[in-house]
Structure formats: C-alpha cells, structure tokens
Design an enzyme around this catalytic site. Structure first.
Site, PDB file in Angstrom:
ATOM      1  N   GLU A  75       0.830  -1.219   0.000  1.00  9.70           N
ATOM      2  CA  GLU A  75       0.000   0.000   0.000  1.00  9.70           C
ATOM      3  C   GLU A  75       0.858   1.259   0.000  1.00  9.70           C
ATOM      4  O   GLU A  75       0.525   2.248   0.647  1.00  9.70           O
ATOM      5  CB  GLU A  75      -0.944   0.033   1.223  1.00  9.70           C
ATOM      6  CG  GLU A  75      -1.989  -1.026   1.244  1.00  9.70           C
ATOM      7  CD  GLU A  75      -2.920  -0.980   0.044  1.00  9.70           C
ATOM      8  OE1 GLU A  75      -3.060   0.096  -0.556  1.00  9.70           O
ATOM      9  OE2 GLU A  75      -3.477  -2.030  -0.293  1.00  9.70           O
TER      10      GLU A  75
HETATM   11  C1  LIG Z   1       2.467  -9.366   0.082  1.00  7.17           C
HETATM   12  C2  LIG Z   1       2.258  -8.261  -0.897  1.00  7.17           C
HETATM   13  C3  LIG Z   1       0.966  -7.921  -1.279  1.00  7.17           C
HETATM   14  C4  LIG Z   1       0.765  -6.944  -2.251  1.00  7.17           C
HETATM   15  N1  LIG Z   1      -0.492  -6.717  -2.717  1.00  7.17           N
HETATM   16  C5  LIG Z   1      -0.662  -5.903  -3.791  1.00  7.17           C
HETATM   17  C6  LIG Z   1      -1.918  -5.794  -4.436  1.00  7.17           C
HETATM   18  O1  LIG Z   1      -2.887  -6.432  -4.036  1.00  7.17           O
HETATM   19  N2  LIG Z   1      -2.011  -4.992  -5.523  1.00  7.17           N
HETATM   20  C7  LIG Z   1      -0.964  -4.271  -6.009  1.00  7.17           C
HETATM   21  O2  LIG Z   1      -1.128  -3.571  -6.984  1.00  7.17           O
HETATM   22  N3  LIG Z   1       0.255  -4.352  -5.411  1.00  7.17           N
HETATM   23  C8  LIG Z   1       0.418  -5.149  -4.320  1.00  7.17           C
HETATM   24  N4  LIG Z   1       1.652  -5.250  -3.713  1.00  7.17           N
HETATM   25  C9  LIG Z   1       2.771  -4.477  -4.252  1.00  7.17           C
HETATM   26  C10 LIG Z   1       3.270  -3.416  -3.308  1.00  7.17           C
HETATM   27  O3  LIG Z   1       2.365  -2.345  -3.246  1.00  7.17           O
HETATM   28  C11 LIG Z   1       4.669  -3.019  -3.789  1.00  7.17           C
HETATM   29  O4  LIG Z   1       5.531  -4.076  -3.448  1.00  7.17           O
HETATM   30  C12 LIG Z   1       5.143  -1.724  -3.184  1.00  7.17           C
HETATM   31  O5  LIG Z   1       4.394  -0.651  -3.679  1.00  7.17           O
HETATM   32  C13 LIG Z   1       6.625  -1.457  -3.492  1.00  7.17           C
HETATM   33  O6  LIG Z   1       6.909  -1.662  -4.846  1.00  7.17           O
HETATM   34  P1  LIG Z   1       8.166  -2.595  -5.249  1.00  7.17           P
HETATM   35  O7  LIG Z   1       8.008  -3.869  -4.548  1.00  7.17           O
HETATM   36  O8  LIG Z   1       8.259  -2.602  -6.719  1.00  7.17           O
HETATM   37  O9  LIG Z   1       9.398  -1.874  -4.616  1.00  7.17           O
HETATM   38  P2  LIG Z   1      10.190  -0.618  -5.226  1.00  7.17           P
HETATM   39  O10 LIG Z   1       9.217   0.383  -5.745  1.00  7.17           O
HETATM   40  O11 LIG Z   1      11.239  -1.133  -6.134  1.00  7.17           O
HETATM   41  O12 LIG Z   1      10.851  -0.009  -3.923  1.00  7.17           O
HETATM   42  C14 LIG Z   1      12.001  -0.594  -3.290  1.00  7.17           C
HETATM   43  C15 LIG Z   1      12.532   0.347  -2.230  1.00  7.17           C
HETATM   44  O13 LIG Z   1      12.905   1.597  -2.818  1.00  7.17           O
HETATM   45  C16 LIG Z   1      12.208   2.674  -2.210  1.00  7.17           C
HETATM   46  N5  LIG Z   1      11.814   3.644  -3.229  1.00  7.17           N
HETATM   47  C17 LIG Z   1      11.225   3.400  -4.412  1.00  7.17           C
HETATM   48  N6  LIG Z   1      10.974   4.556  -5.055  1.00  7.17           N
HETATM   49  C18 LIG Z   1      11.407   5.544  -4.269  1.00  7.17           C
HETATM   50  C19 LIG Z   1      11.412   6.973  -4.364  1.00  7.17           C
HETATM   51  N7  LIG Z   1      10.883   7.611  -5.407  1.00  7.17           N
HETATM   52  N8  LIG Z   1      11.947   7.677  -3.359  1.00  7.17           N
HETATM   53  C20 LIG Z   1      12.451   7.055  -2.270  1.00  7.17           C
HETATM   54  N9  LIG Z   1      12.476   5.721  -2.114  1.00  7.17           N
HETATM   55  C21 LIG Z   1      11.949   4.964  -3.095  1.00  7.17           C
HETATM   56  C22 LIG Z   1      10.973   2.049  -1.559  1.00  7.17           C
HETATM   57  O14 LIG Z   1      10.506   2.824  -0.455  1.00  7.17           O
HETATM   58  C23 LIG Z   1      11.506   0.687  -1.146  1.00  7.17           C
HETATM   59  O15 LIG Z   1      12.135   0.770   0.098  1.00  7.17           O
HETATM   60  C24 LIG Z   1       1.873  -6.217  -2.750  1.00  7.17           C
HETATM   61  C25 LIG Z   1       3.172  -6.538  -2.322  1.00  7.17           C
HETATM   62  C26 LIG Z   1       3.367  -7.550  -1.433  1.00  7.17           C
HETATM   63  C27 LIG Z   1       4.784  -7.917  -1.065  1.00  7.17           C
END
Ligand SMILES: Cc1cc2nc3c(=O)[nH]c(=O)nc-3n(C[C@H](O)[C@H](O)[C@H](O)COP(=O)(O)OP(=O)(O)OC[C@H]3O[C@@H](n4cnc5c(N)ncnc54)[C@H](O)[C@@H]3O)c2cc1C
Length: 600
Positions: A442
């Site tokens: 989220e």
């Molecule tokens: C168990 C689980 C359930 C989920 N359920 C859903 C769902 O139902 N629907 C859905 O759409 N998604 C879902 N997600 C996805 C979830 O919302 C994303 O994993 C989350 O938004 C982070 O995206 P990412 O994993 O690609 O990490 P990334 O975006 O690659 O981020 C990795 C790290 O970099 C940091 N970061 C990234 N961009 C920036 C920035 N601009 N400035 C500073 N720091 C930054 C982040 O804070 C994080 O610490 C789920 C994920 C999990 C693990």
C-alpha cells in the site's frame, strides 16, 4: 464485555467511547438507528466469528500456504469456511446501505469489527477487505450499470475484488506501468499486460473476481496523467448479470511470502489470447485519483491491521511475562529464594511498556482517523472541511507510524519470550512475520513519508499541520490545568513549536528549489509528526484517566493508573526524539543526500 487473547475490550471501549465519544455519530441521519448497544453488538459478533472461524486456522494457513495446481489455486478448506461465516454474519456489507442489505455502520465501528478479524487471522481477512474496498470505489465512481453488475454482488458476498496496480517493473512508481487498454467499437476495452503482487488474485471463494486494473489507454500521456482505471472481471457477465465467458485473465504464478501466507499473492497476465475485456471506470486518465480513493481507505486498514498484530503480540508477551519465572532481583542474594516472574524485572516491564505505548497509542490514532472518515458526513461544512484536511495528513501517519511501531512492538514480544519467542511453537514469531509486510505494501513507508512532507504538510499553504497543531495546543492547555499533567503539557507544547518551525523551514527550502535535499529527511519528518500525534493522544488519554481515577472502582483503578504511567513513559523515552528529528528536518540534513553511490 468480551475479552480474549486477541482483544483488550476494556481498552477498545475506552478509545471508542471515552476518548472519541463515537456514540455521538448516531446524531447523523445516516446512523440514526445506531446507538451504543448496536455498536457493542456488532463488535461482539465480529469478535465471536473471528475467534471461532478465523483464529483456529491462522497457524495452519501459515504452514500450508496456497499452491498452484492445474492453473488454479488450492487452499486449505478452513479459509473458504471462514469467509462464508463472515458473509453470513453480514460483515461484507458492514458499511453498505440498509436498502442493499447492509448494516450501515459508521466507518469507525466497521473498523473496530475488522480489527477483530485482522487480529485473528490477517491472511484470511485480506479477501473480504479487498473486495469491500473495490465495492466502495465503484459506489463512488461507477455508473449505475457498473454498480448493479459488479458492486452489488460484492456487497451480497457473491463476488470478490482485487486492486491491480503493481507491475514487475513498476511498484512505487506507478507512472511507469505498461498495461495497455485498446478502445473497442462497443465502448469496452481490450486489456494486455501483466500485474505483479496481486493479493487474492485467483480463487474460487465466490462466483467471480472483479479486478480493478490500472492501465494506459493507447496513446495516453506519459506518467501518472495517462493512467485509467478498468473493471476487468475473471468471468464476463451478460446484461442480466448471468455468468458468460471466462475472461482472458490468467494466473501466471504465485509469490511465496514470509508471512500472511493464507492470502494468496499472484502474478496475473491479462490478454495473452487478445480477449481480455475491460470496462472503463469514470473518465479516461483519471484512474490513479480514483484508485487513491480505494488506497486511502486501505492505508488506514493496513495501519490498523498492523496494530492488531502489535496488540496480539503485546497481550501474549504480557501473559507470558506474568507466568514464567526466571531469575531474581539484583539485590536478592539468596540463591535458594524462589525465582520471580519475568514481569518483576524492570527491563521486561520496559519492553512491555514500550509495546503498550506503541500499540495503544496507534490504536487511538487509527480510530481517530477512522472517525474523521465518518465526520465527512457532518452537517456543518466547516467540520467536513477540517476532518478532510486532518484525514489527508493523518492517513500516511497511521499507515507508516502504525506499521513501523507495531512491528517494533512484535520484536519486543519475541524478545520477552527469549529463546521460546524465536521458535514456531509460540505465536509471536508469526505475528512478526505476518506484520512485516505492512511497512511495504500500500505504498512503502518511505513513500508515505515523502507524501507526508512533500504533499500533505504543504498543501493549501500548510493548512493541515496548522489545524493539527492548533488542536494539540488546545488540548495541552486543558491538560495543563491538572497539576500532575502540567509538565507533559509543557513538554508537548515545546515539541509542537519544534514541529511548527521545521515544517515552515522545510516549506521555505522547497519553495527555494531545495526539494530533493529537504525530502531526503522525510522519514525524520514522519517521526516528528508521528511522535507528536501519538504523544498528543497519550496526553488526552492520561487526562481522561486523571479525571476518572478518583471515582473509579475495581479493575478500572489499575486500568486508569496504567494509562497515566504509559503516558509518563512515552514522554520520558519517546517525545525527546522529536527534538533530534525536527533538527534534521529544519536544517535539511545532507548526510544521506550527499552520500554518493560510488562511496558505498
Ligand atoms: C504481500 C504483498 C501484497 C501486495 N499486494 C498488492 C496488491 O494487491 N495490488 C498491487 O497492486 N500491489 C500489491 N503489492 C505491491 C506493493 O504495493 C509493492 O511491493 C510496493 O508498492 C513497493 O513496490 P516494489 O516492490 O516494486 O518496490 P520498489 O518500488 O522497487 O521499492 C524498493 C525500495 O525503494 C524505495 N523507493 C522506491 N521509489 C522511491 C522513491 N521515489 N523515493 C524514495 N524511495 C523509493 C521504496 O521505499 C523501497 O524501500 C503487494 C506486495 C506484497 C509484497
């Protein structure tokens, strides 16, 4: 009054009725038929269903996670049985209108009901929670036809829903999604793309799944301005709602998670056969705004869900510390004297108090935030405007502060159990693992902090923090009238000034083009506002307890004393952290910002 290993009902009643006075909501026409009795009955029912149907398979679904079999998913049967009981008890429609067969509960009471299920089994509650959020979104932005075909069956407990935002290459940065929508002559769209991490993305618990999918219409502008929102069902339906063809949405794989294993997490492919039908919600290119409607509610839900795991861990470690005997006091020299209970050791009490402060503080914030959602129905325009501003500001705080500190709380629960806490024979390690997702999904807590400092604190010339600070200052004046609380009121007043100064300094620097450097300190700003808000709510709780104590009877005496002592502990150990964090924000500390990638 119900209490159990999942719930401190005395505390819940204290927050809802003594701190927030939520009975007054029955003054709103929508809630006119509700009163304290109906609120209590709803919470009692939720607690009973949670204990009987959700809690017993919490461990089993952790040990037997969903498996992909023949292109579908196989689950332990208890999940489906629990969902059926949830529907039968009416909780899928806890917020819905009476005419739709709903309970028409205020959001704050529906949240208290949901909290029972989150505490009992955070994996299983994910299915109805997502479905209900999808229904709420369609209620606001769907056409009458879309509501009839896709929203009502969710409210009736027949369909489920998902939110499909993330893609393998686009998580935090949704502007980079690649899923495409191609307009068709009949007004529908053909969807192609892949969505990653989709919770509850494939199952047969209901008749259908309504995926709410973010995609870009062919030729749309780049970035977030080109994102639209589509209903993409698992099964298409005819105009009378009867099931038609299977839509071209395919389960491509499952993600194997650290916790909350009962809620299946899927990788979905849309339109591999070129026949995935989608239906636009609202206007083209406005999809992210609509999705935020769903996400804001989900963010309060994530914060509250996290805090419930914090609460379960706290209650378990408290009971353990009362029962296990180990060691003697430092000045007890006689090795033959009986060992004392863990709770007799001051360091164990410190860990329990920290948990109490984090968890009960965040619970108060969670229900206050939920109440702000309800206050948007207030007849007074000024109340509606103020509650909306505060809600905007506090939503990232309950999500991020709530999930960060309830996780710290779970860590302390493991620590109190010592070696036993590290084993799977005791439940606190699962609480920790189940809770670990909450700072990530989220919108990660890093993104919440950026939202708080970069947007929410700055919008409308800083109107939201000004409003919050004004409320805190007013309550400091009220608390200062009690001699025993005056020092805390003064301490919070000083922290308030620091928060105001650092907010202003950050705004001025951002206006002067230093946004990147300022935002490098967003996490510290989250500490400033999070600790300030939780400190405020602790002071308010202590004031209520101070007033109630002279006439308190029985267990209430210890309850109110515990409130006052926890406030004292939070002000001694946590409020001073505001000063350091506020200084970093005020000076736009550059130690992280100026660290170059090559220097690692
Ligand atoms: C168990 C689980 C359930 C989920 N359920 C859903 C769902 O139902 N629907 C859905 O759409 N998604 C879902 N997600 C996805 C979830 O919302 C994303 O994993 C989350 O938004 C982070 O995206 P990412 O994993 O690609 O990490 P990334 O975006 O690659 O981020 C990795 C790290 O970099 C940091 N970061 C990234 N961009 C920036 C920035 N601009 N400035 C500073 N720091 C930054 C982040 O804070 C994080 O610490 C789920 C994920 C999990 C693990």
């Amino acid at each position: 009054m119900t209490s159990s290993p999942l719930l401190d009902r005395r505390h819940l009643d204290f927050v809802l009725f003594e701190l927030l006075g939520v009975e007054s909501l029955s003054g709103y026409p929508r809630y006119a038929e509700h009163n304290r009795e109906t609120f209590d009955a709803a919470i009692d029912l939720a607690h009973r269903v949670a204990l009987e149907k959700f809690h017993p398979h919490n461990r089993k679904s952790d040990l037997h996670e969903p498996e992909m079999v023949d292109g579908g998913v196989r689950f332990i049967p208890e999940i489906g049985e629990a969902l059926a009981a949830f529907n039968e008890a009416g909780f899928m429609a806890s917020l819905a209108d009476y005419e739709q067969g709903g309970m028409q509960l205020p959001f704050v009471i529906a949240s208290a009901c949901d909290a029972q299920f989150s505490a009992a089994n955070p994996g299983t509650i994910a299915y109805p929670a997502l479905a209900r959020a999808a229904a709420n979104l369609l209620e606001v932005y769907g056409t009458e036809e879309q509501k009839r075909l896709w929203m009502l069956p969710i409210v009736q407990g027949r369909y489920y829903g998902t939110m499909c935002l993330s893609e393998p290459q686009a998580g935090s940065s949704l502007g980079d999604i690649k899923t495409l929508a191609e307009p068709q002559a009949d007004g529908s769209y053909r969807i192609t793309g892949a969505k990653m991490w989709i919770s509850a993305g494939d199952h047969e618990f209901g008749e259908n799944i309504v995926h709410l999918v973010l995609a870009k219409i062919v030729g749309a502008p780049a970035g977030v301005r080109g994102i639209s929102l589509f209903i993409v069902p698992r099964w298409r339906v005819q105009s009378d709602g009867a099931r038609a063809e299977r839509n071209d949405v395919r389960l491509a794989g499952l993600n194997h998670k650290m916790g909350q294993r009962g809620s299946v997490n899927t990788f979905l492919k849309f339109g591999e056969q070129g026949d995935c039908h989608g239906y636009l919600v609202g206007e083209a290119h406005q999809g992210l705004g609509y999705m935020f409607h769903m996400m804001n509610e989900e963010r309060i839900g994530v914060g509250m869900g996290a805090v419930q795991q914090g609460l379960v861990g706290y209650l378990y470690s408290l009971k353990y510390a009362q029962e296990r005997r180990q060691g003697r006091h430092p000045d007890q020299k006689d090795p033959t004297s009986p060992p004392v209970a863990l709770i007799e050791h001051a360091d164990v009490r410190r860990m329990l108090l920290m948990q109490k402060c984090y968890v009960e503080g965040a619970i108060a914030l969670g229900y206050y935030t939920a109440l702000l959602v309800d206050q948007q129905r207030d007849p007074e325009e000024s109340v509606r405007r103020e509650s909306e501003l505060l809600l905007d500001l506090l939503t990232p705080i309950i999500k991020a502060w709530g999930s960060d500190y309830s996780l710290k709380s779970n860590e302390l629960a493991v620590q109190i159990l010592g070696g036993y806490g590290f084993t799977r024979e005791y439940p606190v390690e699962q609480c920790y693992r189940d809770n670990r997702i909450n700072p990530i999904h989220e919108g990660t807590n890093g993104i919440q902090a950026l939202d708080l400092l970069g947007r929410k604190a700055m919008m409308q010339g800083g109107a939201a923090p000004k409003l919050l600070f004004g409320k805190i200052a007013q309550d400091c004046r009220s608390a200062a009238a009690h001699e025993s609380l005056a020092p805390y009121a003064a301490q919070l007043g000083a922290a308030l000034r620091l928060a105001g100064e650092c907010t202003q300094a950050a705004g001025a620097r951002m206006a002067a083009g230093e946004a990147r450097r300022v935002l490098a300190n967003a996490e510290h700003y989250m500490t400033v506002l999070g600790h300030l808000t939780i400190g405020w709510l602790w002071l308010r709780q202590a004031e209520i307890a101070t007033r109630a104590l002279p006439s308190a009877q029985g267990d209430d005496v210890a309850f109110y004393q515990g409130k006052i002592q926890a406030c004292r502990f939070f002000f001694a150990t946590e409020i001073p952290r505001i000063e350091i964090a506020a200084k970093l924000v005020r000076e736009a500390d550059a130690s992280a910002y100026e660290m170059e990638a090559a220097w690692f």
